[in-house]
Write a protein that holds these residues in place. Sequence first.
Motif, PDB file in Angstrom:
ATOM      1  N   GLY A 266     -16.086  10.736   1.121  1.00 37.54           N
ATOM      2  CA  GLY A 266     -15.190  11.173   0.060  1.00 37.54           C
ATOM      3  C   GLY A 266     -13.731  11.002   0.434  1.00 37.54           C
ATOM      4  O   GLY A 266     -12.913  10.560  -0.380  1.00 37.54           O
ATOM      5  N   ILE A 267     -13.395  11.325   1.678  1.00 41.93           N
ATOM      6  CA  ILE A 267     -12.015  11.136   2.154  1.00 41.93           C
ATOM      7  C   ILE A 267     -11.660   9.655   2.154  1.00 41.93           C
ATOM      8  O   ILE A 267     -10.568   9.259   1.730  1.00 41.93           O
ATOM      9  CB  ILE A 267     -11.852  11.733   3.570  1.00 41.93           C
ATOM     10  CG1 ILE A 267     -12.004  13.257   3.517  1.00 41.93           C
ATOM     11  CG2 ILE A 267     -10.483  11.366   4.154  1.00 41.93           C
ATOM     12  CD1 ILE A 267     -12.022  13.914   4.883  1.00 41.93           C
ATOM     13  N   ALA A 268     -12.604   8.818   2.619  1.00 40.42           N
ATOM     14  CA  ALA A 268     -12.371   7.367   2.609  1.00 40.42           C
ATOM     15  C   ALA A 268     -12.185   6.864   1.188  1.00 40.42           C
ATOM     16  O   ALA A 268     -11.387   5.940   0.943  1.00 40.42           O
ATOM     17  CB  ALA A 268     -13.541   6.644   3.279  1.00 40.42           C
ATOM     18  N   HIS A 279      -6.112  -2.138   6.777  1.00 36.42           N
ATOM     19  CA  HIS A 279      -7.081  -2.517   7.819  1.00 36.42           C
ATOM     20  C   HIS A 279      -6.957  -3.966   8.255  1.00 36.42           C
ATOM     21  O   HIS A 279      -7.332  -4.323   9.370  1.00 36.42           O
ATOM     22  CB  HIS A 279      -8.514  -2.213   7.366  1.00 36.42           C
ATOM     23  CG  HIS A 279      -9.141  -3.302   6.523  1.00 36.42           C
ATOM     24  ND1 HIS A 279      -8.926  -3.422   5.168  1.00 36.42           N
ATOM     25  CD2 HIS A 279      -9.986  -4.318   6.867  1.00 36.42           C
ATOM     26  CE1 HIS A 279      -9.607  -4.456   4.707  1.00 36.42           C
ATOM     27  NE2 HIS A 279     -10.259  -5.012   5.704  1.00 36.42           N
ATOM     28  N   TYR A 280      -6.402  -4.832   7.389  1.00 30.55           N
ATOM     29  CA  TYR A 280      -6.260  -6.243   7.746  1.00 30.55           C
ATOM     30  C   TYR A 280      -5.381  -6.436   8.984  1.00 30.55           C
ATOM     31  O   TYR A 280      -5.511  -7.429   9.701  1.00 30.55           O
ATOM     32  CB  TYR A 280      -5.660  -7.027   6.581  1.00 30.55           C
ATOM     33  CG  TYR A 280      -6.625  -7.366   5.476  1.00 30.55           C
ATOM     34  CD1 TYR A 280      -7.437  -8.488   5.554  1.00 30.55           C
ATOM     35  CD2 TYR A 280      -6.725  -6.565   4.348  1.00 30.55           C
ATOM     36  CE1 TYR A 280      -8.320  -8.819   4.536  1.00 30.55           C
ATOM     37  CE2 TYR A 280      -7.609  -6.869   3.325  1.00 30.55           C
ATOM     38  CZ  TYR A 280      -8.406  -7.993   3.424  1.00 30.55           C
ATOM     39  OH  TYR A 280      -9.289  -8.302   2.417  1.00 30.55           O
ATOM     40  N   THR A 314      -6.206   2.124  11.692  1.00 33.53           N
ATOM     41  CA  THR A 314      -5.910   2.201  10.257  1.00 33.53           C
ATOM     42  C   THR A 314      -5.680   3.647   9.834  1.00 33.53           C
ATOM     43  O   THR A 314      -4.715   3.957   9.119  1.00 33.53           O
ATOM     44  CB  THR A 314      -7.072   1.598   9.442  1.00 33.53           C
ATOM     45  OG1 THR A 314      -7.202   0.206   9.756  1.00 33.53           O
ATOM     46  CG2 THR A 314      -6.825   1.754   7.951  1.00 33.53           C
ATOM     47  N   SER A 315      -6.548   4.543  10.284  1.00 28.54           N
ATOM     48  CA  SER A 315      -6.406   5.959   9.949  1.00 28.54           C
ATOM     49  C   SER A 315      -5.107   6.527  10.484  1.00 28.54           C
ATOM     50  O   SER A 315      -4.411   7.301   9.800  1.00 28.54           O
ATOM     51  CB  SER A 315      -7.589   6.761  10.514  1.00 28.54           C
ATOM     52  OG  SER A 315      -8.812   6.316   9.970  1.00 28.54           O
ATOM     53  N   LEU A 320       0.314   8.709   9.384  1.00 33.28           N
ATOM     54  CA  LEU A 320       1.750   8.734   9.653  1.00 33.28           C
ATOM     55  C   LEU A 320       2.563   8.348   8.426  1.00 33.28           C
ATOM     56  O   LEU A 320       3.573   8.989   8.103  1.00 33.28           O
ATOM     57  CB  LEU A 320       2.074   7.802  10.819  1.00 33.28           C
ATOM     58  CG  LEU A 320       1.516   8.215  12.187  1.00 33.28           C
ATOM     59  CD1 LEU A 320       1.803   7.143  13.234  1.00 33.28           C
ATOM     60  CD2 LEU A 320       2.096   9.557  12.625  1.00 33.28           C
ATOM     61  N   THR A 321       2.147   7.299   7.726  1.00 37.78           N
ATOM     62  CA  THR A 321       2.919   6.830   6.572  1.00 37.78           C
ATOM     63  C   THR A 321       2.808   7.774   5.381  1.00 37.78           C
ATOM     64  O   THR A 321       3.760   7.917   4.605  1.00 37.78           O
ATOM     65  CB  THR A 321       2.478   5.424   6.143  1.00 37.78           C
ATOM     66  OG1 THR A 321       1.055   5.402   5.934  1.00 37.78           O
ATOM     67  CG2 THR A 321       2.838   4.405   7.216  1.00 37.78           C
ATOM     68  N   LYS A 322       1.648   8.431   5.236  1.00 35.89           N
ATOM     69  CA  LYS A 322       1.475   9.324   4.087  1.00 35.89           C
ATOM     70  C   LYS A 322       2.316  10.594   4.214  1.00 35.89           C
ATOM     71  O   LYS A 322       2.508  11.305   3.236  1.00 35.89           O
ATOM     72  CB  LYS A 322       0.004   9.701   3.921  1.00 35.89           C
ATOM     73  CG  LYS A 322      -0.907   8.536   3.568  1.00 35.89           C
ATOM     74  CD  LYS A 322      -0.571   7.910   2.231  1.00 35.89           C
ATOM     75  CE  LYS A 322      -1.018   8.760   1.075  1.00 35.89           C
ATOM     76  NZ  LYS A 322      -0.806   8.091  -0.233  1.00 35.89           N
TER      77      LYS A 322
END
Length: 341
Positions: A266-268, A279-280, A314-315, A320-322
Amino acid sequence: MERNNKVDIIRGLAMLMVVFQHTIIGSSVGFEDSLIFGVIWSLQMPLFFIISGYVTRYSRKINTSSDLWTLVKKRSLAYLLPWLVWTIVIRGIIFGQELFLNLRYLLWHMDSGYWFLVSLWCIVILFSITDYTVNRFKIKSVAWIIVLHVCGMFIGIGVLGGIGLMAGMNFLDVKLTIYYIPLFTGGYLFGQLQERISTIKYAKTVMPAVYAICLGVWLWLLLHMQFFAVEMTSSVLVMRYIASILGAIFVISCISGNYRLEKVLGIAGVYSLEIYLTHYLFLNLLTSSQTPIFSSSQGFLMIILNYTITLTLTSLVIILTKRNPVLSKALYFKRAKNTLQ
């Protein structure tokens, strides 16, 4: 309106499968014949488009040209702005990948980057135009509304096909957009008919048997047809649709919302856009002098390690960005959040 947890779980599962498939392709060879790859390949993107069609049941009707224009602007900012930022700014300018600075090349090779956003934008805009057109007739019959929506989507296939014939089917990945329109439409149909299906007599008794049949036929198709490598024909296309739809039905039926794993999914799902875009940058960081065979122990270890590294980094970047409102808005066109909870 509260989020639909089951929708987020399906999106999360699909996104984690996307990352896993990209890891398999970049970390191993000889994966085309494996059942694992077939399962992932037949489900990952179909699930996204099916669920995108399904959630239209929660959308407001588009009754006026003003409503339509508002939606077009909103979806363009949500899909095309991240595509532009991540393609040109992040991967092109910051990471110095010259391929992503060649706009002419990108327009005819969308699958080298974030094609999904452009295809989804095209399909959503097509559906919105159809919805606006249908609502202009002020039809009361639900059955006729559904029929006209479906007809509108298939008219859209014809329009996109005409564009593809003139500019090439690879232009803006028209061929992929056309391929996924029926799956989006299937999701829309299920969303409209879900309650009616659930009220059918003996539905609860019969459905487990239906899900079991879907699983059996889906696995049989994957074991007997090499969809990934085989040349595309009309019969193969039909079989691919059948495999994806049956697989999606079975997988969706398995989601109950009672398991801890589904909380992670759900979080994903909530952050599926962020995972897709980010992720790329971290795919297949571990390499070897000779690419291992998928079915070997070395190949399995390489895939698992790369998958773990990709998801971890990625996480971390997303967390950090959020937290930064400027970065969150610029990178994902979303408001900042403190944590991924």
